[in-house]
Design an enzyme around this catalytic site. Structure first.
Site, PDB file in Angstrom:
ATOM      1  N   HIS A 126      -2.433  -1.156  -3.167  1.00 59.28           N
ATOM      2  CA  HIS A 126      -3.710  -0.277  -3.044  1.00 59.28           C
ATOM      3  C   HIS A 126      -3.705   0.826  -3.842  1.00 59.28           C
ATOM      4  O   HIS A 126      -2.581   1.843  -3.535  1.00 59.28           O
ATOM      5  CB  HIS A 126      -3.819   0.068  -1.529  1.00 59.28           C
ATOM      6  CG  HIS A 126      -4.077  -1.274  -0.762  1.00 59.28           C
ATOM      7  ND1 HIS A 126      -3.747  -1.214   0.678  1.00 59.28           N
ATOM      8  CD2 HIS A 126      -4.518  -2.303  -0.956  1.00 59.28           C
ATOM      9  CE1 HIS A 126      -4.242  -2.193   0.901  1.00 59.28           C
ATOM     10  NE2 HIS A 126      -4.562  -3.124   0.163  1.00 59.28           N
TER      11      HIS A 126
ATOM     12  N   SER B 144       0.889  -1.213  -0.013  1.00 60.95           N
ATOM     13  CA  SER B 144       0.020   0.066   0.185  1.00 60.95           C
ATOM     14  C   SER B 144       0.721   1.205   0.196  1.00 60.95           C
ATOM     15  O   SER B 144       1.789   1.464  -1.001  1.00 60.95           O
ATOM     16  CB  SER B 144      -0.939  -0.233   1.249  1.00 60.95           C
ATOM     17  OG  SER B 144      -1.815   1.168   0.979  1.00 60.95           O
TER      18      SER B 144
END
Length: 349
Positions: free
Chosen positions: A196, A169
């Protein structure tokens, strides 16, 4: 108090972002109207984190960022529009040293900017905690040279010998580039990545990685066979699963599971792979990022005999996701990002 410098040429955007942050009660906000104004203010206010727009007069965000990284290194979060042009500029910013980005909903002057409040505050707090370590141990990744890479053709087979899964992420694009560009053209396993990221960004990201990697890199925007010689990047604003189709393993993009917090979901990706492959044939890598996405599923993979790697705190921009895997006892090894590719090669070749 946490000190944040908000840099945006729009007085309205500066007002809205300032209000969002000051509502927290423990964040002191300073503002700058362009890149030059920001550079003038940084020595005076010493912000812990900077949010930086890209398109500004006098001095644009990318020029400003290059000066920040050289003269006043500290975590910078880019705030840019969701256009393809904005995505390209954002990845240039990440290559220059920005730690993360947040897309502006609705364009440059966003009347719905307050929709990003939870994400903005969470990312500011996460990267602020890493400021001292980040400033001392920041990895200086040079922009890849424009060279022609001869790629091996992906090996089309009815089945694959195994699979590498990578979850990340905040800070992930830089970490992925560090790892994936080191994999040789004869790397014997396909690689599937859940980073992400919004959909407009994953397409651009896959294309940029394809220019610098020795393996083919594609976005999973439709069902794609998993085959040796390829790296597949899960499409943003969706989830990805490994499925069996006509005797082959396939990466399938699916609508987001609303019960999950992060997307593309690392947990969902890993759990789907466990249904299709022997755990001993799976290697999972947990990189930098906020939260715990992937930690539970990778711990289960580890328990079943699969191999797992967690990025170490010394190189993780945000240590949340790797720390969760380590604390659950799910990491076989803990490595700095620049040693992960070597371990993947050692385990597979």
């Amino acid at each position: 108090m946490l000190r944040v410098l908000v840099v945006d040429d729009s007085a309205l955007m500066r007002k809205y972002i300032r209000e969002m942050l000051e509502e927290e009660g423990d964040i002191e906000v300073f503002t700058a109207r362009d890149g030059q104004d920001a550079l003038d203010q940084i020595p005076k206010v010493d912000p812990d984190v900077i949010t930086l727009d890209i398109n500004m007069p006098v001095m644009d965000g990318l020029t400003c960022l290059s000066h920040i990284m050289t003269e006043f290194p500290r975590p910078v979060i880019m705030v840019s529009s969701l256009t393809e042009k904005g995505a390209l500029a954002t990845f240039e910013a990440l290559e220059l040293g920005a730690v993360d980005y947040i897309p502006k909903p609705g364009g440059t002057i966003s009347l719905s900017i307050k929709d990003i409040r939870p994400e903005l505050i969470a990312k500011i707090r996460a990267v602020a905690r890493s400021r001292t370590r980040w400033s001392k141990l920041r990895i200086h990744r040079a922009k890849p040279e424009k060279i022609t890479i001869k790629k091996a053709r992906p090996k089309i087979t009815r089945d694959i010998p195994g699979l590498v899964l990578i979850g990340c992420s905040t800070g992930g694009p830089g970490a992925l580039e560090e790892i994936l560009t080191q994999l040789p053209p004869d790397f014997p396993l396909p690689v599937l990545v859940a980073q992400h990221m919004p959909a407009r960004f994953t397409n651009v990201f896959a294309k940029r990685l394809n220019q610098s990697c020795q393996l083919e890199v594609r976005e999973v925007n439709r069902p794609l066979p998993l085959q040796v010689g390829e790296i597949l990047i899960a499409q943003g604003d969706a989830d990805v699963e490994v499925r069996r189709k006509l005797g082959r393993k396939v990466a399938v993009n699916l609508p987001m599971d609303k019960q999950l917090l992060w997307h593309p979901s690392v947990d969902r990706m890993v759990r789907s792979a466990l249904k299709c492959l022997d755990p001993k044939d799976i290697i999972a890598v947990q990189l930098t990022g906020m939260g715990y996405d992937g930690a539970e599923a990778m711990t289960e993979l580890h328990r079943l005999g699969g191999r797992t790697i967690a990025e170490s705190e010394e190189t993780a921009v945000v240590f949340g996701m790797p720390r969760e895997l380590i604390e659950r006892g799910g990491a076989d090894v803990v490595l700095p990002v620049h040693k992960i590719a070597d371990r993947l090669i050692k385990w597979t070749m």
